[in-house]
Design a protein around this motif. Structure first.
Motif, PDB file in Angstrom:
ATOM      1  N   GLU A 286       0.834  -1.207   0.000  1.00 24.64           N
ATOM      2  CA  GLU A 286       0.000   0.000   0.000  1.00 24.64           C
ATOM      3  C   GLU A 286       0.864   1.250   0.000  1.00 24.64           C
ATOM      4  O   GLU A 286       1.734   1.427   0.859  1.00 24.64           O
ATOM      5  CB  GLU A 286      -0.927   0.021   1.215  1.00 24.64           C
ATOM      6  CG  GLU A 286      -1.842   1.238   1.242  1.00 24.64           C
ATOM      7  CD  GLU A 286      -2.902   1.167   2.331  1.00 24.64           C
ATOM      8  OE1 GLU A 286      -3.539   2.206   2.608  1.00 24.64           O
ATOM      9  OE2 GLU A 286      -3.095   0.083   2.915  1.00 24.64           O
ATOM     10  N   LEU A 287       0.624   2.101  -0.977  1.00 24.86           N
ATOM     11  CA  LEU A 287       1.315   3.377  -1.085  1.00 24.86           C
ATOM     12  C   LEU A 287       0.417   4.479  -0.557  1.00 24.86           C
ATOM     13  O   LEU A 287      -0.762   4.564  -0.913  1.00 24.86           O
ATOM     14  CB  LEU A 287       1.691   3.671  -2.535  1.00 24.86           C
ATOM     15  CG  LEU A 287       2.595   2.649  -3.230  1.00 24.86           C
ATOM     16  CD1 LEU A 287       2.832   3.050  -4.675  1.00 24.86           C
ATOM     17  CD2 LEU A 287       3.918   2.520  -2.491  1.00 24.86           C
ATOM     18  N   LEU A 288       0.989   5.311   0.280  1.00 25.57           N
ATOM     19  CA  LEU A 288       0.286   6.485   0.791  1.00 25.57           C
ATOM     20  C   LEU A 288       0.830   7.696   0.054  1.00 25.57           C
ATOM     21  O   LEU A 288       2.043   7.901  -0.005  1.00 25.57           O
ATOM     22  CB  LEU A 288       0.529   6.624   2.294  1.00 25.57           C
ATOM     23  CG  LEU A 288      -0.267   7.687   3.053  1.00 25.57           C
ATOM     24  CD1 LEU A 288      -1.760   7.379   3.017  1.00 25.57           C
ATOM     25  CD2 LEU A 288       0.223   7.781   4.500  1.00 25.57           C
ATOM     26  N   THR A 289      -0.059   8.475  -0.542  1.00 25.97           N
ATOM     27  CA  THR A 289       0.396   9.588  -1.385  1.00 25.97           C
ATOM     28  C   THR A 289      -0.560  10.764  -1.294  1.00 25.97           C
ATOM     29  O   THR A 289      -1.775  10.570  -1.181  1.00 25.97           O
ATOM     30  CB  THR A 289       0.541   9.130  -2.848  1.00 25.97           C
ATOM     31  OG1 THR A 289       1.011  10.224  -3.638  1.00 25.97           O
ATOM     32  CG2 THR A 289      -0.784   8.622  -3.413  1.00 25.97           C
ATOM     33  N   PRO A 290      -0.052  11.983  -1.349  1.00 32.03           N
ATOM     34  CA  PRO A 290      -0.943  13.151  -1.383  1.00 32.03           C
ATOM     35  C   PRO A 290      -1.525  13.392  -2.771  1.00 32.03           C
ATOM     36  O   PRO A 290      -2.469  14.161  -2.924  1.00 32.03           O
ATOM     37  CB  PRO A 290      -0.018  14.296  -0.966  1.00 32.03           C
ATOM     38  CG  PRO A 290       1.337  13.861  -1.410  1.00 32.03           C
ATOM     39  CD  PRO A 290       1.360  12.374  -1.245  1.00 32.03           C
ATOM     40  N   ASP A 291      -0.942  12.750  -3.781  1.00 34.75           N
ATOM     41  CA  ASP A 291      -1.382  12.974  -5.169  1.00 34.75           C
ATOM     42  C   ASP A 291      -1.276  11.653  -5.923  1.00 34.75           C
ATOM     43  O   ASP A 291      -0.177  11.159  -6.197  1.00 34.75           O
ATOM     44  CB  ASP A 291      -0.495  14.040  -5.819  1.00 34.75           C
ATOM     45  CG  ASP A 291      -0.945  14.380  -7.233  1.00 34.75           C
ATOM     46  OD1 ASP A 291      -1.959  13.821  -7.692  1.00 34.75           O
ATOM     47  OD2 ASP A 291      -0.275  15.209  -7.877  1.00 34.75           O
ATOM     48  N   ALA A 292      -2.408  11.071  -6.248  1.00 34.02           N
ATOM     49  CA  ALA A 292      -2.422   9.748  -6.873  1.00 34.02           C
ATOM     50  C   ALA A 292      -1.978   9.768  -8.323  1.00 34.02           C
ATOM     51  O   ALA A 292      -1.568   8.731  -8.862  1.00 34.02           O
ATOM     52  CB  ALA A 292      -3.823   9.143  -6.768  1.00 34.02           C
ATOM     53  N   GLU A 293      -2.042  10.912  -9.002  1.00 37.70           N
ATOM     54  CA  GLU A 293      -1.804  10.929 -10.443  1.00 37.70           C
ATOM     55  C   GLU A 293      -0.403  10.479 -10.846  1.00 37.70           C
ATOM     56  O   GLU A 293      -0.263   9.659 -11.767  1.00 37.70           O
ATOM     57  CB  GLU A 293      -2.103  12.321 -11.005  1.00 37.70           C
ATOM     58  CG  GLU A 293      -3.599  12.647 -11.006  1.00 37.70           C
ATOM     59  CD  GLU A 293      -3.902  13.949 -11.723  1.00 37.70           C
ATOM     60  OE1 GLU A 293      -2.987  14.465 -12.414  1.00 37.70           O
ATOM     61  OE2 GLU A 293      -5.024  14.442 -11.587  1.00 37.70           O
ATOM     62  N   PRO A 294       0.686  10.978 -10.205  1.00 37.95           N
ATOM     63  CA  PRO A 294       2.018  10.497 -10.626  1.00 37.95           C
ATOM     64  C   PRO A 294       2.200   8.995 -10.407  1.00 37.95           C
ATOM     65  O   PRO A 294       2.806   8.314 -11.236  1.00 37.95           O
ATOM     66  CB  PRO A 294       2.980  11.307  -9.742  1.00 37.95           C
ATOM     67  CG  PRO A 294       2.202  12.516  -9.334  1.00 37.95           C
ATOM     68  CD  PRO A 294       0.789  12.056  -9.204  1.00 37.95           C
ATOM     69  N   VAL A 295       1.667   8.463  -9.304  1.00 37.26           N
ATOM     70  CA  VAL A 295       1.773   7.031  -9.042  1.00 37.26           C
ATOM     71  C   VAL A 295       0.949   6.251 -10.061  1.00 37.26           C
ATOM     72  O   VAL A 295       1.397   5.232 -10.598  1.00 37.26           O
ATOM     73  CB  VAL A 295       1.293   6.713  -7.612  1.00 37.26           C
ATOM     74  CG1 VAL A 295       1.415   5.214  -7.338  1.00 37.26           C
ATOM     75  CG2 VAL A 295       2.081   7.498  -6.585  1.00 37.26           C
TER      76      VAL A 295
END
Length: 609
Positions: A286-295
């Protein structure tokens, strides 16, 4: 058995150390003299503080350079001892540690040493105190436990016994079997420490590199078994001199210390813990990210498909909240599953690997094992439709979920998601080969012990890798069939936490094809210097067309007795990057010979700050 820890093993003031030891579950402490001297509390106040915390003062230490000295010097030593015994009476401590002398004026005379120690014991007995004589590994004339015991036996004083220290015995290659010849009632104290196997001066080794049992290369459990066969019924006490521990926060260090003693007691058969439940696979990362678009862009280029949709949300919200109303997307290719979570992510940290789902044959038993070994059990707010998942926190804060995918009687974590189907065609990724977790600089040894003991994984030897700005240590843990592999790494200083990113290694049967498809889909691969490929051609006889493909795509190559290992890397998003791995079945490595080149390339491509 009672457990104890020397205050020198922890950081902070004496009050902070005592509080940390109590909260971690220790029964007692050894008060190190320097900690008492630096404390603003009077001995009586320290005694009360320990009692309030439920701690027994097991030992006061050390008294140095006492025995086998000229008469005038010994008279001064007796005066010093009297003052210390008076202090110990105020403190409420009834055992003192006397180290074998390193004094230049000490003579090699066992009879004199025994006679003088007997006089010290006479004085101690007047105060209700016992003297535990310990052989320092670097003692001037007495450096082995059996030599120290012969002197104690010669003295024949009821208030004089011996202290055994696993570091002093095992660092010199001593045979602990002879411990069984010592009557248990004459072993007044047992101090324990492990250490990595190093070729260096034993004093420096002792003062800087000790660690908790199970974190080094000594057979501490074997030594303890010999001690217990004597009938020894005192505490198991940790005395660990370690530069990292003395800079780290006392609370987590104390928990790690107590965990090591629980495991030691399990190993020697005096503690009954829930059995390890070895994980059988990686359910998800699970990746936690403030911005899903780059991932999402990287995952899309890697051939992953977003495969989840909520049951109870309207179409306008479905694209944002596929996890039953939570901002979590599920991406999948083959058996590799990545969750992308935008809930509460701190923007300054960027994307990070926050949780791992571990397939378990018995999730509840795995959680019981973790809790018994002091792993923090994580509270989980569940909606009415969410699958119940047991989770604990690893030392670095990574959340570990115990999953039972496909179990006929247990709800699986996939129940939280509704399938959209496979989406785009599969493009070569088959599963997660391994996960790489960067540890906080002071948690490396703790992390290795945690994953071995709590999860039941096997650990390989540590590997040091040259980094352009220091040294990277890495240690891999995994299960026997390789379905779970985790590489733990740490830099040489606290600042390295932000430099060395985490990564997810994805298995493929054809890394050249997978890397080519990734690049054709707009993905950006890590650029590897041409000099690496010149060296690769010199080290291995590879076909020119194969070498050219590697050079073009930035693919690195390694080989061992089990076969070849081909791998390449994506550029980093936040603190995470992906690795494509083609591993021959018998290869057990992780590309360590190529790590320094990879690290240099990543440093070169980091954006300027």
């Amino acid at each position: 058995m009672r457990t104890s820890i020397a205050t020198v093993s922890l950081s902070g003031s004496l009050t902070e150390k005592l509080t940390a030891a109590s909260r971690a579950g220790f029964d007692g402490v050894e008060i190190f003299e320097n900690d008492l001297l630096a404390s603003p509390l009077a001995p009586e106040e320290i005694r009360i503080r320990c009692a309030d915390l439920g701690l027994r003062i097991e030992l006061y230490q050390p008294m140095r350079d006492i025995e086998a000295v000229p008469a005038a010097e010994f008279a001064r030593n007796l005066r010093r001892a009297r003052h210390k015994f008076e202090l110990m009476r105020r403190l409420g401590a009834d055992t003192v540690l006397v180290c074998s002398s390193v004094c230049p004026s000490a003579v090699d005379d066992d009879a004199l040493a025994a006679a003088q120690l007997s006089e010290v014991a006479d004085l101690a007995q007047d105060f209700g105190i016992r003297v535990a004589y310990e052989a320092l590994a670097w003692g001037r004339h007495v450096s082995t436990y059996d030599h120290a015991w012969r002197i104690v036996e010669t003295a024949g004083h009821p208030a004089l016994g011996t202290c055994l220290d696993s570091f002093h015995i095992l660092s010199r290659g001593g045979d602990p079997e002879g411990i069984e010849d010592i009557p248990g009632e004459k072993i007044f104290f047992l101090q324990l420490a492990d250490a990595p196997q190093l070729a260096m001066d034993v004093l420096q080794w002792s003062r800087h590199y000790r660690c908790f049992p199970g974190q080094g290369g000594f057979d501490v459990a074997g030594l303890v078994r010999h001690v217990l066969r004597t009938g020894y019924d005192g505490p198991l006490s940790l005395e660990v001199f370690n530069d990292v521990f003395r800079q780290a926060e006392a609370g987590p260090t104390a928990v790690d210390a107590h965990r090591s003693l629980l495991l030691l007691q399990e190993a020697v058969g005096v503690a009954d813990l829930p059995a390890p439940v070895v994980p059988t696979g990686i359910a998800f990362a699970e990746l936690l990210t403030p911005d899903a678009e780059p991932v999402a862009a990287v995952l899309d280029a890697l051939g992953f498909a977003r495969t989840a949709l909520p049951q109870a949300l309207d179409s306008a919200r479905a694209g944002r909240y596929p996890h039953h109303g939570k901002p979590v997307d599920l991406w999948q290719q083959g058996e590799a599953r990545i969750l992308v979570n935008t809930a509460g992510a701190a923007r300054r940290d960027g994307t990070q690997l926050a949780a791992i789902g571990l397939e378990s044959p018995d999730p509840a038993a795995a959680a019981r094992r973790a809790e018994a070994l002091l792993a923090p059990v994580l509270p989980r707010r569940r909606g009415p439709h969410d699958a119940p998942l047991d989770a604990v926190a690893a030392p670095d804060g990574t959340e570990l979920f115990f999953c039972a995918t496909g179990h006929p009687e247990l709800p699986g974590w996939r129940a939280d998601f509704d399938s959209l189907g496979t989406g785009r065609p599969q493009t070569g990724v088959t599963s997660v080969d391994h996960l790489a977790l960067t540890q906080p600089w002071h948690h490396f040894d703790e992390a290795a012990l945690f994953h071995r003991s709590v999860l039941g994984l096997d650990a390989r030897e540590s590997v040091d890798v040259a980094d352009p700005y220091g040294l990277l240590r890495s240690r891999a843990v995994g299960n026997t069939d390789g379905s779970v592999r985790i590489a733990l790494s740490v830099g040489a200083a606290p600042t390295d936490d932000t430099v060395h990113a985490q990564h997810i290694a994805l298995a493929t049967d054809d890394v050249v094809a997978a890397a080519g498809r990734f690049r054709a889909a707009g993905g950006r691969l890590l650029r590897i210097p041409a000099n690496y490929y010149d060296d690769l051609a010199a080290r291995f006889e590879l076909p020119e067309e194969e070498l050219a493909a590697y050079r073009d795509l930035g693919i690195l190559y390694d080989r061992d007795a089990g076969g070849a290992f081909r791998h390449c890397y994506t550029e980093t998003v936040g603190r995470v990057f992906f690795e494509l791995v083609q591993r021959d079945p018998g290869h057990r490595g992780y590309g360590a010979p190529n790590a320094s080149v990879r690290l240099a390339a990543q440093h070169a491509q980091r954006p300027a700050r």
